[in-house]
Design a protein around this motif. Structure first.
Motif, PDB file in Angstrom:
ATOM      1  N   CYS A  40      23.783 -19.529   3.462  1.00  0.00           N
ATOM      2  CA  CYS A  40      23.981 -18.268   4.191  1.00  0.00           C
ATOM      3  C   CYS A  40      23.265 -18.336   5.538  1.00  0.00           C
ATOM      4  O   CYS A  40      22.085 -18.704   5.618  1.00  0.00           O
ATOM      5  CB  CYS A  40      23.503 -17.047   3.418  1.00  0.00           C
ATOM      6  N   THR A  41      23.984 -17.967   6.575  1.00  0.00           N
ATOM      7  CA  THR A  41      23.429 -17.998   7.929  1.00  0.00           C
ATOM      8  C   THR A  41      22.556 -16.780   8.222  1.00  0.00           C
ATOM      9  O   THR A  41      21.801 -16.794   9.188  1.00  0.00           O
ATOM     10  CB  THR A  41      24.561 -18.059   8.971  1.00  0.00           C
ATOM     11  N   ALA A  42      22.652 -15.735   7.401  1.00  0.00           N
ATOM     12  CA  ALA A  42      21.888 -14.506   7.636  1.00  0.00           C
ATOM     13  C   ALA A  42      20.682 -14.429   6.700  1.00  0.00           C
ATOM     14  O   ALA A  42      20.484 -13.443   5.998  1.00  0.00           O
ATOM     15  CB  ALA A  42      22.785 -13.282   7.452  1.00  0.00           C
ATOM     16  N   THR A  43      19.879 -15.506   6.674  1.00  0.00           N
ATOM     17  CA  THR A  43      18.695 -15.514   5.831  1.00  0.00           C
ATOM     18  C   THR A  43      17.468 -15.920   6.632  1.00  0.00           C
ATOM     19  O   THR A  43      17.567 -16.666   7.617  1.00  0.00           O
ATOM     20  CB  THR A  43      18.830 -16.497   4.652  1.00  0.00           C
ATOM     21  N   ARG A  44      16.312 -15.482   6.162  1.00  0.00           N
ATOM     22  CA  ARG A  44      15.032 -15.862   6.766  1.00  0.00           C
ATOM     23  C   ARG A  44      14.436 -17.038   5.991  1.00  0.00           C
ATOM     24  O   ARG A  44      13.257 -17.056   5.686  1.00  0.00           O
ATOM     25  CB  ARG A  44      14.093 -14.662   6.761  1.00  0.00           C
ATOM     26  N   SER A  45      15.272 -18.013   5.717  1.00  0.00           N
ATOM     27  CA  SER A  45      14.835 -19.153   4.909  1.00  0.00           C
ATOM     28  C   SER A  45      14.347 -20.328   5.746  1.00  0.00           C
ATOM     29  O   SER A  45      13.650 -21.202   5.240  1.00  0.00           O
ATOM     30  CB  SER A  45      15.968 -19.609   3.990  1.00  0.00           C
ATOM     31  N   LEU A  46      14.711 -20.368   7.029  1.00  0.00           N
ATOM     32  CA  LEU A  46      14.282 -21.484   7.873  1.00  0.00           C
ATOM     33  C   LEU A  46      12.757 -21.594   7.883  1.00  0.00           C
ATOM     34  O   LEU A  46      12.204 -22.693   7.859  1.00  0.00           O
ATOM     35  CB  LEU A  46      14.814 -21.296   9.300  1.00  0.00           C
ATOM     36  N   GLU A  47      12.088 -20.446   7.890  1.00  0.00           N
ATOM     37  CA  GLU A  47      10.629 -20.425   7.927  1.00  0.00           C
ATOM     38  C   GLU A  47       9.987 -20.963   6.656  1.00  0.00           C
ATOM     39  O   GLU A  47       8.801 -21.293   6.638  1.00  0.00           O
ATOM     40  CB  GLU A  47      10.124 -18.993   8.167  1.00  0.00           C
ATOM     41  N   ALA A  48      10.768 -21.050   5.586  1.00  0.00           N
ATOM     42  CA  ALA A  48      10.231 -21.492   4.300  1.00  0.00           C
ATOM     43  C   ALA A  48      10.378 -22.990   4.079  1.00  0.00           C
ATOM     44  O   ALA A  48       9.800 -23.532   3.127  1.00  0.00           O
ATOM     45  CB  ALA A  48      10.926 -20.731   3.166  1.00  0.00           C
ATOM     46  N   ILE A  49      11.127 -23.683   4.931  1.00  0.00           N
ATOM     47  CA  ILE A  49      11.471 -25.079   4.669  1.00  0.00           C
ATOM     48  C   ILE A  49      10.228 -25.964   4.540  1.00  0.00           C
ATOM     49  O   ILE A  49      10.104 -26.740   3.585  1.00  0.00           O
ATOM     50  CB  ILE A  49      12.393 -25.632   5.774  1.00  0.00           C
ATOM     51  N   HIS A  50       9.323 -25.874   5.489  1.00  0.00           N
ATOM     52  CA  HIS A  50       8.168 -26.778   5.510  1.00  0.00           C
ATOM     53  C   HIS A  50       7.360 -26.682   4.214  1.00  0.00           C
ATOM     54  O   HIS A  50       7.053 -27.700   3.578  1.00  0.00           O
ATOM     55  CB  HIS A  50       7.282 -26.463   6.716  1.00  0.00           C
ATOM     56  N   ASP A  51       7.014 -25.455   3.822  1.00  0.00           N
ATOM     57  CA  ASP A  51       6.209 -25.265   2.604  1.00  0.00           C
ATOM     58  C   ASP A  51       6.980 -25.697   1.359  1.00  0.00           C
ATOM     59  O   ASP A  51       6.406 -26.319   0.453  1.00  0.00           O
ATOM     60  CB  ASP A  51       5.781 -23.809   2.469  1.00  0.00           C
ATOM     61  N   LEU A  52       8.268 -25.380   1.313  1.00  0.00           N
ATOM     62  CA  LEU A  52       9.051 -25.727   0.129  1.00  0.00           C
ATOM     63  C   LEU A  52       9.200 -27.233  -0.035  1.00  0.00           C
ATOM     64  O   LEU A  52       9.127 -27.749  -1.157  1.00  0.00           O
ATOM     65  CB  LEU A  52      10.435 -25.075   0.203  1.00  0.00           C
ATOM     66  N   GLU A  53       9.401 -27.946   1.047  1.00  0.00           N
ATOM     67  CA  GLU A  53       9.516 -29.394   0.926  1.00  0.00           C
ATOM     68  C   GLU A  53       8.216 -30.007   0.402  1.00  0.00           C
ATOM     69  O   GLU A  53       8.246 -30.967  -0.382  1.00  0.00           O
ATOM     70  CB  GLU A  53       9.902 -30.017   2.268  1.00  0.00           C
ATOM     71  N   ALA A  54       7.093 -29.446   0.814  1.00  0.00           N
ATOM     72  CA  ALA A  54       5.804 -29.946   0.328  1.00  0.00           C
ATOM     73  C   ALA A  54       5.646 -29.676  -1.168  1.00  0.00           C
ATOM     74  O   ALA A  54       5.097 -30.500  -1.907  1.00  0.00           O
ATOM     75  CB  ALA A  54       4.668 -29.301   1.112  1.00  0.00           C
ATOM     76  N   ILE A  55       6.137 -28.535  -1.629  1.00  0.00           N
ATOM     77  CA  ILE A  55       5.996 -28.158  -3.035  1.00  0.00           C
ATOM     78  C   ILE A  55       7.021 -28.872  -3.915  1.00  0.00           C
ATOM     79  O   ILE A  55       6.691 -29.382  -4.995  1.00  0.00           O
ATOM     80  CB  ILE A  55       6.140 -26.630  -3.187  1.00  0.00           C
ATOM     81  N   LEU A  56       8.269 -28.903  -3.454  1.00  0.00           N
ATOM     82  CA  LEU A  56       9.362 -29.438  -4.271  1.00  0.00           C
ATOM     83  C   LEU A  56       9.490 -30.957  -4.176  1.00  0.00           C
ATOM     84  O   LEU A  56      10.087 -31.583  -5.059  1.00  0.00           O
ATOM     85  CB  LEU A  56      10.687 -28.787  -3.851  1.00  0.00           C
ATOM     86  N   GLY A  57       8.990 -31.525  -3.102  1.00  0.00           N
ATOM     87  CA  GLY A  57       9.106 -32.964  -2.928  1.00  0.00           C
ATOM     88  C   GLY A  57      10.522 -33.426  -2.659  1.00  0.00           C
ATOM     89  O   GLY A  57      10.878 -34.576  -2.936  1.00  0.00           O
ATOM     90  N   ARG A  58      11.353 -32.564  -2.123  1.00  0.00           N
ATOM     91  CA  ARG A  58      12.744 -32.871  -1.828  1.00  0.00           C
ATOM     92  C   ARG A  58      13.134 -32.232  -0.486  1.00  0.00           C
ATOM     93  O   ARG A  58      12.529 -31.225  -0.078  1.00  0.00           O
ATOM     94  CB  ARG A  58      13.686 -32.307  -2.909  1.00  0.00           C
TER      95      ARG A  58
END
Length: 230
Positions: free
Chosen positions: A174-192
């Protein structure tokens, strides 16, 4: 892009290198019903012809739910835009496929703000492109205001709640989400790798217009050599 989307433009603009300019026009879309999604495509020729006047190198149809509605519709949108504008065109759905290919992901967890009906169509689209869906989950929203209201912290929680160690990558659709800001932290947690509709669209568009420099701060995808998408 969808008329109700207030988030994609600032997110994309924040990533743009100084040598790139972005010019947008809008097509009517604020909900997720079949009628609303199909109506967005009705005026694509008019929108493409308006953008032609700005002499862009590329036109992006930037809506995930519409461009992933079916492979046939996605291909039709590209043809219609290119025919109306005389310019190269791509879509968010194409960008997601190219991005997943670039990070060598075949098995994905798909997360979205969407209702089950939209999620099911998008999952079918990904499967038809050769991807396996490990898990799929959505918030169940149909209106753009609810989608935009989901905070980056809530996206982090949602992705962690649906963690699957067998996945090669996570897609936040979805293009209408505030998820871009979460990418860095999520990649560190999920390892993917974590790919959003906006990060995928940016990476793919830059590759198609020949911008080579990796962009830091928005996940593993944007550190990939951009020309690998061409």
């Amino acid at each position: 892009m969808p008329s109700g989307n207030q988030l994609a433009e600032p997110q994309l603009a924040a990533l743009m290198p100084s040598c790139v300019s972005m010019h947008t026009t809008r097509l009517a879309l604020t909900g997720s019903s079949h009628h609303e999604l199909m109506r967005m495509a009705d005026s694509v020729e008019e929108a493409a012809s308006l953008l032609r006047d700005a002499e862009p190198d590329l036109i992006l149809f930037h809506c995930t739910a519409v461009s992933s509605f079916s492979a046939a519709l996605e291909a039709q949108l590209v043809r219609r835009i290119e025919s109306s504008s005389g310019r190269r065109a791509t879509t968010t759905a194409q960008a997601l496929i190219a991005s997943l290919t670039a990070v060598e992901a075949r098995r994905i967890v798909m997360l979205s703000p969407y209702c089950d009906e939209v999620n099911a169509r998008e999952a079918t689209f990904f499967r038809s492109a050769g991807f396996d869906i490990c898990a799929i989950a959505g918030f169940g929203f149909r209106g753009v205001a609810d989608m935009m209201a989901i905070t980056p912290e809530r996206w982090k929680e949602f992705a962690i709640d649906h963690r699957d160690p067998s996945a090669d990558a996570y897609v936040i659709s979805c293009t209408a989400t505030r998820s871009l800001e979460a990418i860095h932290d999520l990649e560190a947690i999920l390892g993917r790798p974590v790919i959003t509709s906006n990060s995928a669209a940016f990476w793919h568009a830059m590759a198609l217009v020949g911008i080579d420099d990796p962009i830091s701060g928005a996940g593993q995808l944007l550190m990939q050599p951009l020309r690998s998408a061409r």
